[in-house]
Design a protein around this motif. Structure first.
Motif, mmCIF file in Angstrom:
data_model
loop_
_atom_site.group_PDB
_atom_site.id
_atom_site.type_symbol
_atom_site.label_atom_id
_atom_site.label_comp_id
_atom_site.label_asym_id
_atom_site.label_seq_id
_atom_site.Cartn_x
_atom_site.Cartn_y
_atom_site.Cartn_z
ATOM 1 N N THR A 1 0.848 -1.185 0.000
ATOM 2 C CA THR A 1 0.000 0.000 0.000
ATOM 3 C C THR A 1 0.886 1.238 0.000
ATOM 4 O O THR A 1 1.685 1.442 0.912
ATOM 5 N N VAL A 2 0.741 2.042 -1.040
ATOM 6 C CA VAL A 2 1.599 3.200 -1.271
ATOM 7 C C VAL A 2 0.818 4.480 -0.968
ATOM 8 O O VAL A 2 -0.249 4.712 -1.552
ATOM 9 N N PRO A 3 1.309 5.330 -0.066
ATOM 10 C CA PRO A 3 0.588 6.565 0.249
ATOM 11 C C PRO A 3 0.749 7.622 -0.844
ATOM 12 O O PRO A 3 1.800 7.727 -1.478
ATOM 13 N N VAL B 1 -10.278 24.841 -2.418
ATOM 14 C CA VAL B 1 -9.032 24.081 -2.332
ATOM 15 C C VAL B 1 -9.149 23.035 -1.228
ATOM 16 O O VAL B 1 -9.686 23.307 -0.147
ATOM 17 N N ALA B 2 -8.646 21.847 -1.506
ATOM 18 C CA ALA B 2 -8.626 20.768 -0.511
ATOM 19 C C ALA B 2 -7.303 20.028 -0.592
ATOM 20 O O ALA B 2 -6.688 19.947 -1.659
ATOM 21 N N THR B 3 -6.858 19.507 0.533
ATOM 22 C CA THR B 3 -5.679 18.637 0.556
ATOM 23 C C THR B 3 -6.166 17.207 0.773
ATOM 24 O O THR B 3 -7.066 16.962 1.577
ATOM 25 N N CYS B 4 -5.557 16.280 0.058
ATOM 26 C CA CYS B 4 -6.035 14.898 0.080
ATOM 27 C C CYS B 4 -4.914 13.910 0.376
ATOM 28 O O CYS B 4 -3.756 14.136 0.024
ATOM 29 N N LYS B 5 -5.299 12.831 1.049
ATOM 30 C CA LYS B 5 -4.416 11.698 1.295
ATOM 31 C C LYS B 5 -5.088 10.454 0.737
ATOM 32 O O LYS B 5 -6.228 10.147 1.067
ATOM 33 N N GLY B 6 -4.367 9.748 -0.115
ATOM 34 C CA GLY B 6 -4.921 8.535 -0.711
ATOM 35 C C GLY B 6 -3.926 7.400 -0.659
ATOM 36 O O GLY B 6 -2.938 7.445 0.076
ATOM 37 N N GLN B 7 -4.181 6.385 -1.458
ATOM 38 C CA GLN B 7 -3.294 5.237 -1.498
ATOM 39 C C GLN B 7 -3.407 4.542 -2.841
ATOM 40 O O GLN B 7 -4.428 4.647 -3.528
ATOM 41 N N ILE B 8 -2.344 3.853 -3.200
ATOM 42 C CA ILE B 8 -2.335 2.965 -4.354
ATOM 43 C C ILE B 8 -1.936 1.597 -3.840
ATOM 44 O O ILE B 8 -0.924 1.456 -3.143
ATOM 45 N N ASP B 9 -2.745 0.606 -4.132
ATOM 46 C CA ASP B 9 -2.514 -0.745 -3.629
ATOM 47 C C ASP B 9 -1.989 -1.629 -4.752
ATOM 48 O O ASP B 9 -2.657 -1.808 -5.764
ATOM 49 N N VAL B 10 -0.783 -2.148 -4.554
ATOM 50 C CA VAL B 10 -0.133 -2.958 -5.581
ATOM 51 C C VAL B 10 -0.243 -4.433 -5.199
ATOM 52 O O VAL B 10 0.334 -4.861 -4.193
ATOM 53 N N PRO C 1 0.925 -7.740 -6.519
ATOM 54 C CA PRO C 1 1.846 -8.217 -7.558
ATOM 55 C C PRO C 1 1.305 -9.343 -8.427
ATOM 56 O O PRO C 1 1.511 -9.328 -9.646
ATOM 57 N N GLN C 2 0.623 -10.308 -7.836
ATOM 58 C CA GLN C 2 0.184 -11.452 -8.623
ATOM 59 C C GLN C 2 -1.048 -11.152 -9.471
ATOM 60 O O GLN C 2 -1.450 -11.967 -10.303
ATOM 61 N N ILE C 3 -1.626 -9.978 -9.277
ATOM 62 C CA ILE C 3 -2.783 -9.576 -10.078
ATOM 63 C C ILE C 3 -2.434 -8.410 -10.989
ATOM 64 O O ILE C 3 -2.793 -8.385 -12.161
ATOM 65 N N ASP C 4 -1.696 -7.451 -10.469
ATOM 66 C CA ASP C 4 -1.468 -6.204 -11.196
ATOM 67 C C ASP C 4 -0.361 -6.276 -12.235
ATOM 68 O O ASP C 4 -0.425 -5.590 -13.256
ATOM 69 N N PHE C 5 0.672 -7.066 -11.994
ATOM 70 C CA PHE C 5 1.829 -7.011 -12.865
ATOM 71 C C PHE C 5 1.687 -7.906 -14.085
ATOM 72 O O PHE C 5 1.155 -9.012 -14.018
ATOM 73 N N ILE C 6 2.194 -7.393 -15.196
ATOM 74 C CA ILE C 6 2.182 -8.140 -16.451
ATOM 75 C C ILE C 6 3.446 -8.980 -16.580
ATOM 76 O O ILE C 6 3.410 -10.148 -16.961
ATOM 77 N N SER C 7 4.589 -8.362 -16.251
ATOM 78 C CA SER C 7 5.880 -9.034 -16.373
ATOM 79 C C SER C 7 6.924 -8.237 -15.599
ATOM 80 O O SER C 7 6.607 -7.217 -14.972
ATOM 81 N N ASN C 8 8.172 -8.655 -15.687
ATOM 82 C CA ASN C 8 9.251 -7.931 -15.028
ATOM 83 C C ASN C 8 9.465 -6.545 -15.624
ATOM 84 O O ASN C 8 10.129 -5.699 -15.023
#
Length: 309
Positions: free
Chosen positions: A90-92, A143-152, A154-161
């Motif tokens: 999980t990437v902030p 104006v607003a400030t936001c905090k989110g996330q990106i969820d990686v 690996p076995q679902i999202d990645f295509i290859s190396n």
């Protein structure tokens, strides 16, 4: 269920496409990658501009851009993102959103966020997004400030190396202008925008490094053999394989010291193994240290103590 249908709505056309994704495809955990990517490709292609904030109201009867822009975007605090073979990372993210006075970004039928993609904006090779919507705080009426996330995943999202590369950040905002739970959902009411050029981040294949100094204990003046192995995540078979012909430093710290010094630099074998010898002089700790590459993060072992008699 990993698929978040609304996160796919980077553009109006995208929102329309997301609505017609077959239920069977949405129900298949492993299928979300191809579904989301194909939808994004179609939406990006439908949008004409090449960079910057771009309106994409292709599924709407309103050609007016949604008045939302993104700035001050950070992904993982500017640091590379190492990803292994199994665990979700999980990437902030943080960013500032500026919007028109008539745009209610806190409405229940409004969505925004920052995602990652690689390849071209109009035809992305792969996309990464968050499983949860961001939290935003108003600092003024526009104006607003936001905090989110990106969820990686690996076995679902990645295509290859080849996914170990530079990814680009894109911001999106969608105003659905209606109850999302309605049975009479009207895609023509959806207005959205996407903004490219928000920065980049580097995804890397997680690395592992081992060390073993032997024998223990050892007589002063005798030979110490230091072995180890450098390996990294493979996103094609989701195992760890040796990282061949890489320079690795052998370092030593005296028992009475807190500082390591480099004794020599050696290269890994074709299978990633390490082996070298040194003379036993005094008690201390031996370790290996790898500086990293663009695709693989730096890694250093803990020290292996050898008692010299």
């Amino acid at each position: 269920m990993r698929i978040r249908a609304t996160v796919a709505a980077v553009t109006g056309a995208l929102a329309l496409s997301a609505l017609v994704v077959p239920a069977s495809a949405q129900a298949d955990e492993a299928s979300h990658h191809s579904v989301i990517t194909d939808i994004m490709r179609g939406a990006y292609t439908a949008s004409g501009a090449k960079s910057g904030a771009r309106s994409a109201a292709a599924a709407s009867t309103d050609d007016t851009p949604l008045n939302v822009t993104f700035s001050k975007v950070t992904v993982n605090s500017g640091k590379p993102i190492p990803v292994g073979t199994t665990n979700t990372v999980t990437v902030p993210t943080t960013y500032t959103v500026t919007h028109g006075a008539d745009v209610d970004i806190f409405a229940d039928d409004f969505e925004l966020g920052v995602d990652l993609y690689r390849g071209s904006f109009d035809d992305p090779t792969n996309v990464l997004f968050g499983d949860e919507l961001p939290t935003c705080k108003a600092v003024s009426s526009t104006v607003a400030t936001c905090k989110g996330q990106i969820d990686v995943w690996p076995q679902i999202d990645f295509i290859s190396n080849s996914d170990a590369t530079t990814w680009k950040a894109v911001g999106y905002a969608v105003d659905y202008n209606q109850d999302l739970n309605s049975d009479d959902f009207d895609p023509s009411l959806v207005v959205s925008t996407a903004q490219d050029g928000l920065g980049t981040t580097l995804l890397q294949r997680y690395s592992k490094l081992t060390v073993n100094a032997a024998p223990e204990p050892v007589k002063k003046g005798a030979t110490i053999t230091v072995t180890g192995k450098l390996s990294r995540a493979n996103w094609e078979d989701f195992a760890y394989h040796g990282y061949a012909t890489q320079s690795v430093k052998l370092q030593f710290r005296k028992k009475s010291s807190s500082t390591y010094t480099t004794v020599k630099t050696i290269k890994t074998s074709t299978t990633g193994t390490l082996k070298t010898t040194v003379k036993a002089v005094e008690d201390g700790y031996w370790r290996y240290s790898f500086a990293g590459t663009s695709t693989t993060p730096t890694v250093t072992t803990a020290g292996d103590f050898v008692d010299v008699k």
